[in-house]
Design an enzyme around this catalytic site. Sequence first.
Site, PDB file in Angstrom:
ATOM      1  N   GLY A   1      54.448  32.410  37.605  1.00  0.00           N
ATOM      2  CA  GLY A   1      55.526  32.384  38.601  1.00  0.00           C
ATOM      3  C   GLY A   1      55.752  33.803  39.076  1.00  0.00           C
TER       4      GLY A   1
ATOM      5  N   GLY B   1      58.243  35.499  40.263  1.00  0.00           N
ATOM      6  CA  GLY B   1      59.418  36.187  39.731  1.00  0.00           C
ATOM      7  C   GLY B   1      59.241  36.564  38.277  1.00  0.00           C
TER       8      GLY B   1
ATOM      9  N   GLY C   1      43.864  45.024  48.973  1.00  0.00           N
ATOM     10  CA  GLY C   1      42.848  44.772  47.958  1.00  0.00           C
ATOM     11  C   GLY C   1      42.100  46.043  47.603  1.00  0.00           C
TER      12      GLY C   1
ATOM     13  CG  ASP D   1      39.362  47.957  52.204  1.00  0.00           C
ATOM     14  OD1 ASP D   1      38.375  48.522  51.691  1.00  0.00           O
ATOM     15  OD2 ASP D   1      39.267  46.972  52.962  1.00  0.00           O
TER      16      ASP D   1
ATOM     17  CB  ALA E   1      46.152  41.448  41.471  1.00  0.00           C
ATOM     18  N   GLY E   2      49.040  41.222  42.679  1.00  0.00           N
ATOM     19  CA  GLY E   2      50.104  41.729  43.543  1.00  0.00           C
ATOM     20  C   GLY E   2      51.424  41.859  42.821  1.00  0.00           C
ATOM     21  CG  ASP E   3      53.246  38.473  41.124  1.00  0.00           C
ATOM     22  OD1 ASP E   3      53.762  38.569  42.252  1.00  0.00           O
ATOM     23  OD2 ASP E   3      52.848  37.398  40.640  1.00  0.00           O
TER      24      ASP E   3
END
Length: 302
Positions: free
Chosen positions: A39, A41, A223, A225, A251-253
């Site tokens: 999740g 959050g 990503g 770049d 990965a973004g979290d």
Amino acid sequence: MEKVLVVGSLNMDFAVYMERRPQAGETVMAQGMKLVPGGKGANQAYALGKLGAKTAMIGAVGDDTFGQQMLDNLEYVSVDTAGIKQIAGVETGKAFIEIEVSGQNSISVIAGANAAVDEELVLEQEELFAQADAVVMQLEIPVPSVIAAARLAKKHGKVVVLDPAPARADLPDELWAQVDITKPNETELALLTGLPTGTEEEVVTAAQALIAKGVKNVLVTLGGDGTLLVTAEQVEKFPAYKVKAVDTTAAGDCFLASFMSRFTGSNFAEAIDFGAKASAIAVTRQGAQTSIPTVEEVENFN
């Protein structure tokens, strides 16, 4: 940010690993499956806690086994879970993730208890907003609740951070006007603005469209770049670290949480670099919260 409040989702991830994802009507044999707390959050709250930030979370889980596992996992890294409501008779949110050997994935989400994170639940936790330095939100809970959280954070003079995922084109200007930092990737940025993001110049133009709506800082993750920081005054690009990806889930979290764990309000270069290192480590590991590195791992990464 010494104290961070996360308002968002908690899901149990059903992660299925396969050579490639099936096409329509096709059956593909998978190599295995793992149940991993996730999740957006919860991933961000877990990463913040593991990286040493004093963290609290507002959200909802069911009164099932998965819900208790989610709470236990957050508490293991010292996240304050008092603002997470256990709702009787409701299932904890779930995500079904197909992960290719390249690390790329497809995700389907069942909201479950996350849909019950209403404005009332947010507002009754006002004391957590008052105690925080920054409030971090995503879009896996109802948008009116996200707006209520942003409004309450601004009432108390806090830094408002929005991870606009899953991205949608109908976010109201009222929300954007309250956001200090937002972190879309280029695909999400295109959905948010209706503008093309196929080139770096187009990414900058789309990010500037969010600036025009009142957002102060746009961090566009690209990503491998790197990351673009776009403000009303500047455009600056920061490099990524080259690694062999195994699983890009969370990965973004990881990037956003690790960035916030080092962000003082102005040190973008240092905080972005820390986030880039942490997310580079995370994609070399399987799972969402299981992939989050320690502070020592990030500091020793090169």
